[in-house]
Design an enzyme around this catalytic site. Structure first.
Site, PDB file in Angstrom:
ATOM      1  CG  ASP A 109     -33.634  -7.319  66.678  1.00 33.40           C
ATOM      2  OD1 ASP A 109     -33.907  -8.439  66.310  1.00 33.40           O
ATOM      3  OD2 ASP A 109     -34.483  -6.273  66.473  1.00 33.40           O
ATOM      4  CG  ASP A 157     -35.833  -6.262  57.447  1.00 35.92           C
ATOM      5  OD1 ASP A 157     -36.300  -6.716  58.421  1.00 35.92           O
ATOM      6  OD2 ASP A 157     -34.718  -6.469  57.218  1.00 35.92           O
TER       7      ASP A 157
HETATM    8  O1  1PR Z   1     -29.475  -7.763  55.909  1.00 37.12           O
HETATM    9  O2  1PR Z   1     -28.979 -10.120  55.936  1.00 37.12           O
HETATM   10  O3  1PR Z   1     -27.772  -8.438  57.271  1.00 37.12           O
HETATM   11  O4  1PR Z   1     -29.744  -9.245  57.801  1.00 37.12           O
HETATM   12  C1  1PR Z   1     -30.325  -8.188  59.002  1.00 37.12           C
HETATM   13  C2  1PR Z   1     -31.212  -8.720  59.593  1.00 37.12           C
HETATM   14  O5  1PR Z   1     -31.185  -7.860  60.916  1.00 37.12           O
HETATM   15  C3  1PR Z   1     -32.678  -8.652  59.118  1.00 37.12           C
HETATM   16  O6  1PR Z   1     -33.130  -9.875  59.431  1.00 37.12           O
HETATM   17  C4  1PR Z   1     -33.285  -7.519  59.823  1.00 37.12           C
HETATM   18  O7  1PR Z   1     -34.639  -7.662  59.896  1.00 37.12           O
HETATM   19  C5  1PR Z   1     -32.525  -7.442  61.117  1.00 37.12           C
HETATM   20  N1  1PR Z   1     -32.390  -6.107  61.284  1.00 37.12           N
HETATM   21  C6  1PR Z   1     -31.688  -5.073  60.780  1.00 37.12           C
HETATM   22  N2  1PR Z   1     -31.781  -3.774  61.490  1.00 37.12           N
HETATM   23  C7  1PR Z   1     -32.595  -3.945  62.345  1.00 37.12           C
HETATM   24  C8  1PR Z   1     -32.905  -3.142  63.330  1.00 37.12           C
HETATM   25  O8  1PR Z   1     -33.895  -3.402  64.343  1.00 37.12           O
HETATM   26  N3  1PR Z   1     -32.611  -1.801  63.272  1.00 37.12           N
HETATM   27  N4  1PR Z   1     -34.005  -6.024  63.244  1.00 37.12           N
HETATM   28  C9  1PR Z   1     -32.888  -5.177  62.196  1.00 37.12           C
HETATM   29  C10 1PR Z   1     -34.995  -6.445  62.871  1.00 37.12           C
HETATM   30  C11 1PR Z   1     -37.076  -6.853  63.550  1.00 37.12           C
HETATM   31  C12 1PR Z   1     -37.718  -8.176  64.293  1.00 37.12           C
HETATM   32  C13 1PR Z   1     -38.155  -7.744  65.594  1.00 37.12           C
HETATM   33  C14 1PR Z   1     -39.481  -7.952  65.428  1.00 37.12           C
HETATM   34  C15 1PR Z   1     -40.239  -7.975  66.625  1.00 37.12           C
HETATM   35  N5  1PR Z   1     -35.880  -6.685  64.006  1.00 37.12           N
HETATM   36  O9  1PR Z   1     -36.639  -9.033  64.271  1.00 37.12           O
HETATM   37  O10 1PR Z   1     -37.471  -8.431  66.394  1.00 37.12           O
HETATM   38  O11 1PR Z   1     -39.775  -6.686  64.769  1.00 37.12           O
HETATM   39  O12 1PR Z   1     -40.165  -6.797  67.325  1.00 37.12           O
HETATM   40  P1  1PR Z   1     -41.151  -6.547  68.585  1.00 37.12           P
HETATM   41  O13 1PR Z   1     -42.076  -7.861  68.846  1.00 37.12           O
HETATM   42  O14 1PR Z   1     -40.486  -5.876  69.549  1.00 37.12           O
HETATM   43  O15 1PR Z   1     -42.071  -5.504  67.725  1.00 37.12           O
HETATM   44  P2  1PR Z   1     -29.034  -8.984  56.580  1.00 37.12           P
END
Ligand code: 1PR
Length: 523
Positions: free
Chosen positions: A220, A378
């Site tokens: 991320d 999500d």
């Molecule tokens: O909506 O098209 O602009 O895409 C945004 C992208 O960014 C989406 O794929 C969304 O999942 C991601 N995203 C947005 N905000 C966050 C955040 O964390 N605040 N991250 C985010 C998503 C979730 C996973 C993470 C897993 C594994 N992160 O990718 O890596 O949950 O984590 P873990 O193994 O530590 O539990 P758009």
């Protein structure tokens, strides 16, 4: 003079061949690009990485006179390597948006995989090969799996058996590589198969092989308050430290970490630009640089997500989502991932039941193929007493909710989990599959960063509902969580972030554990 170290590359401009270029450079060769049909006829060795759809590729080749030059070159038995579509185009015709005629050098028709027998289409991931005959490009080294990503395939037959050097089984035997004289072509992607030697992969002789389960490292990425692009990691999507300064958690540098995970054996690396929903991603040049630099040394598939949608900048200049995606592909991405925009598209589609073809999801998959389009979901768990309480698909929970609720539905969110939408993960998954998504990245906000294991109920629900591959994400905290998700659900891959960033468990240990549990992985 120097021709011993030159490779001629036929890039007809339809997509990302950056990884092929990087791999050729990595092996110490110079590249000369084909500009005219003559360049093909004058080549000492020619690499043809086919990208895009069969029909449009044939169209370009025919119009430019390259088709004829290619036929001459190959009939003269000159050194040739075709990759993916570069193999398929050698056949008589393809059913992809067709029938469409190919170069007609090898007998056979390229057809679509049949997903009705339980095999997910596209065929994405690492498979071992069965050798039909000796071929120097298949010689040598380790017990390797090779990386495939395609929905169409050519089949071995009596008519083409003199060409076939290996096959692969995915519900049916299909042609994995061909060789006759100096002419080679491969359906798999040597440039993405993690090998140092580009085309040198050793197939497992005769041993039955299933599609390997993939382990994906996720980064991320966002700009911190100082303006540096950093790898961050949330707790249920909250990426700020709970200190007075409230700074963005910084877990390292994107290019370095990606390189590390590649060395550790990650089967893919994903970059998610988590503030892409509010900032224009092409304004974010560092992200493009991260892709360019990563793809120089990382020879497994790269996915990038965040901010893929139409956008109008402060000067009124309009950018289509297709332009944004194209820029990512040109910079080295193999797949793009769409989050928020896919939610709006699915909502609209479920309301109208009409595929307008205008959404970013539909446009990008039409041009680059559905194997290049991931939809990232999500969802957040919403507990209910009974399935009749909501219009959305519910699951019966393995572990009841805080007030003894036995059911939950999974509400889709947009803008990095900030806004809940009136659509469930189940409804979304089925809709985006129909609209052309090639894969689903299934997160779960409740589990994100908790290290308590994947949401098995959710992953089972979604992986049983669609026939495209599903990547399980969120919650990995121990090697056992990976074997659990593969044993209890039909997920094709498992993605994790925190466990790798915090260096608790390296990728190798996850794979060793899976192997020990009898789950096929690429080693
Ligand atoms: O909506 O098209 O602009 O895409 C945004 C992208 O960014 C989406 O794929 C969304 O999942 C991601 N995203 C947005 N905000 C966050 C955040 O964390 N605040 N991250 C985010 C998503 C979730 C996973 C993470 C897993 C594994 N992160 O990718 O890596 O949950 O984590 P873990 O193994 O530590 O539990 P758009």
């Amino acid at each position: 003079s120097n021709s011993g170290s030159v490779v001629t590359l036929l890039d007809y401009g339809a997509g990302n061949v950056r990884s092929v270029r990087n791999a050729i450079h990595h092996l110490g060769y110079e590249i000369e690009d084909v500009r005219t049909p003559k360049d093909i006829l004058n080549a000492d060795r020619l690499i043809f990485p086919g990208v895009g759809a069969f029909a449009s590729a044939m169209d370009i080749l025919a119009k430019t006179g390259m088709a004829e030059a290619l036929c001459t070159y190959i009939k003269d038995d000159r050194p040739f390597l075709g990759i993916c579509l570069g193999l398929q185009l050698l056949f008589e015709s393809s059913e992809e948006n067709g029938p469409v005629n190919g170069l007609g050098l090898i007998p056979g028709v390229v057809g679509r995989f049949n997903s009705s027998n339980g095999f997910r289409v596209p065929h994405i991931g690492w498979n071992a090969l069965q050798i039909a005959k000796d071929s120097e490009i298949l010689d040598d080294i380790g017990d390797h799996h090779v990386y495939f990503v395609h929905s169409y395939r050519a089949m071995p037959s009596d008519d083409n058996k003199e060409w076939v050097s290996s096959t692969c089984n995915y519900g049916e035997d299909f042609i994995a590589s061909i060789k006759r004289g100096n002419v080679h072509a491969v359906q798999f992607h040597p440039e993405k198969s993690g090998g140092k030697k580009f085309v040198l992969v050793k197939p497992t002789h005769g041993k039955a092989s299933k599609l390997a389960k993939r382990v994906i490292a996720c980064l991320d990425v966002r700009t911190n308050d100082k303006g540096d692009l950093v790898v961050t990691k949330g707790d249920q999507y909250d990426v700020r430290e709970h200190t007075k300064e409230n700074e963005v958690r910084n877990l390292g540098k994107p290019v370095e970490l990606a390189g590390q995970y590649y060395k550790d054996g990650a089967d893919e690396v994903s970059f998610l630009n988590i503030t892409g929903f509010r900032d224009f991603p092409l304004g974010d040049l560092p992200m493009l640089q991260v892709l360019r630099r990563t793809s120089e040394n990382v020879f497994v598939p790269l996915t990038v997500g965040g901010g893929i949608r139409d956008f109008t900048d402060a000067n009124g200049r309009h950018y289509s989502s297709l332009e944004v995606a194209s820029e990512y592909f040109r910079s080295g991405a193999d797949k793009i991932s769409i989050g928020s925009d896919a939610v709006y598209t699915a909502e609209e589609y479920l309301k109208t039941k009409v595929k307008k073809g205008k959404s970013s999801l539909e446009q990008i998959s039409r041009v680059y193929g559905n194997q290049a389009v991931v939809v990232s979901i999500d969802p957040r768990r919403v507990y209910v007493k009974s399935p009749n309480d909501v219009q959305f698909k519910t699951v019966r929970l393995t572990k009841p909710g805080p007030n003894g609720e036995e059911y939950a539905w999974y509400q889709c969110t947009v803008s990095g989990g900030r806004e809940g939408r009136p659509i469930g993960a189940y409804e979304l998954a089925k809709a985006v599959e129909e609209l052309g998504a090639g894969e689903i990245l299934l997160n779960c906000i409740d589990c994100d960063g908790q290290g308590k294991g994947f949401d098995i109920d959710l992953i089972k629900l979604i992986s049983d509902a669609v026939s495209i591959p599903v990547i399980a994400s969120s919650g990995a905290g121990a090697v056992e969580h990976f074997s659990e998700v593969f044993m209890k659900t039909n997920a094709s891959a498992a993605l994790a972030a925190g466990i790798f960033h915090r260096k608790e468990v390296p990728v190798q240990s996850v794979k060793e554990h899976l192997l020990k549990e009898g789950i096929e992985v690429r080693i």
